[in-house]
Design an enzyme around this catalytic site. Sequence first.
Site, short mmCIF file in Angstrom:
data_model
loop_
_atom_site.label_atom_id
_atom_site.label_comp_id
_atom_site.label_asym_id
_atom_site.label_seq_id
_atom_site.Cartn_x
_atom_site.Cartn_y
_atom_site.Cartn_z
N ASP A 79 0.87 -1.17 0.00
CA ASP A 79 0.00 0.00 0.00
C ASP A 79 0.92 1.23 0.00
O ASP A 79 2.07 1.15 0.44
CB ASP A 79 -0.86 -0.04 1.27
CG ASP A 79 -1.58 1.26 1.51
OD1 ASP A 79 -2.39 1.64 0.66
OD2 ASP A 79 -1.32 1.90 2.55
N TYR A 124 -0.09 5.05 0.73
CA TYR A 124 -0.31 6.14 1.69
C TYR A 124 -0.33 5.63 3.12
O TYR A 124 -1.16 4.79 3.48
CB TYR A 124 -1.62 6.88 1.39
CG TYR A 124 -1.63 7.46 -0.01
CD1 TYR A 124 -0.89 8.60 -0.31
CD2 TYR A 124 -2.34 6.85 -1.03
CE1 TYR A 124 -0.87 9.12 -1.60
CE2 TYR A 124 -2.33 7.36 -2.33
CZ TYR A 124 -1.59 8.49 -2.59
OH TYR A 124 -1.58 8.99 -3.87
N ARG A 161 -7.36 13.34 6.00
CA ARG A 161 -7.06 11.96 5.64
C ARG A 161 -8.28 11.06 5.88
O ARG A 161 -8.62 10.21 5.05
CB ARG A 161 -5.85 11.45 6.45
CG ARG A 161 -5.58 9.96 6.39
CD ARG A 161 -5.14 9.48 5.03
NE ARG A 161 -4.72 8.08 5.04
CZ ARG A 161 -4.63 7.33 3.96
NH1 ARG A 161 -4.92 7.81 2.78
NH2 ARG A 161 -4.24 6.07 4.06
N SER A 184 -2.36 1.03 -5.12
CA SER A 184 -2.85 2.17 -4.35
C SER A 184 -4.13 2.75 -4.92
O SER A 184 -4.40 2.65 -6.12
CB SER A 184 -1.77 3.26 -4.33
OG SER A 184 -2.27 4.43 -3.73
C1 LAC Z 1 -3.64 3.61 -0.61
C2 LAC Z 1 -4.32 4.05 0.66
C3 LAC Z 1 -5.42 3.16 1.02
O1 LAC Z 1 -2.45 3.86 -0.85
O2 LAC Z 1 -3.45 4.17 1.69
O3 LAC Z 1 -4.31 2.99 -1.41
#
Ligand code: LAC
Length: 226
Positions: free
Chosen positions: A10, A12, A41, A118
Amino acid sequence: MKSIRGIVFDLYGTLYDVDSVARACEEAFAGQGDAIARMWRQKQLEYTWLRSLMERYVNFESATEDALRFTCAARGLALDAPALRRLSGQYLRLDPYPDMPAALRRLKDAGLALGIVSNGSHNSIGQVVANSGMNWAFDELISVEEVQVFKPHKKVYLLAENRMGHPRANLVFVSSNGWDASAASLFGFRVCWVNRANAPLDELGATLEQVVPDLGAMADWVLSQP
Ligand code: LAC
């Protein structure tokens, strides 16, 4: 357990620190930077989930801007167009977690395929990775844009499995978001939850194979697997 062929991360909050936008929020709204960044967020995630349920996909940049507009309105703050652009642009220049480059280098040197999957658009993912000088690490940058629905929809994990080119049981999914880790585990990936905040696991009916405090410990665990 099946042997590990590749790792999907992932982005974020897992590889890149979303709290790094708090500094720019603080410059724009003194004394409120942390609170704004947190609410922003949370709303950003909510909007991705709501839009998935509504089947009204917009890309991640739009959801991010919508979430910031809501956050400022909720806190009674005026947000003009240049400030909206400047603050949203911070999501393209996130700081990697300090232990991230070394951890990925070790996994790469071990011959593992590395990818990101992501909610970000192709453009967002590409810019975050390029702006941090990390292009060397990744074989695949996978965006939900291809399936037009956000995580934790199953279509996203299936896309990641197909793009990584290995069966899900041979892939480790790494996320610091408990809900994302849970959904990935229910899908059938081997899962390592990077639980930096020492949070309880979301009650979504999943068990996670491994829980670690940071990316260094994640790499230790992966490399200790047969
Ligand atoms: C992403 C978020 C969910 O990178 O953190 O998809």
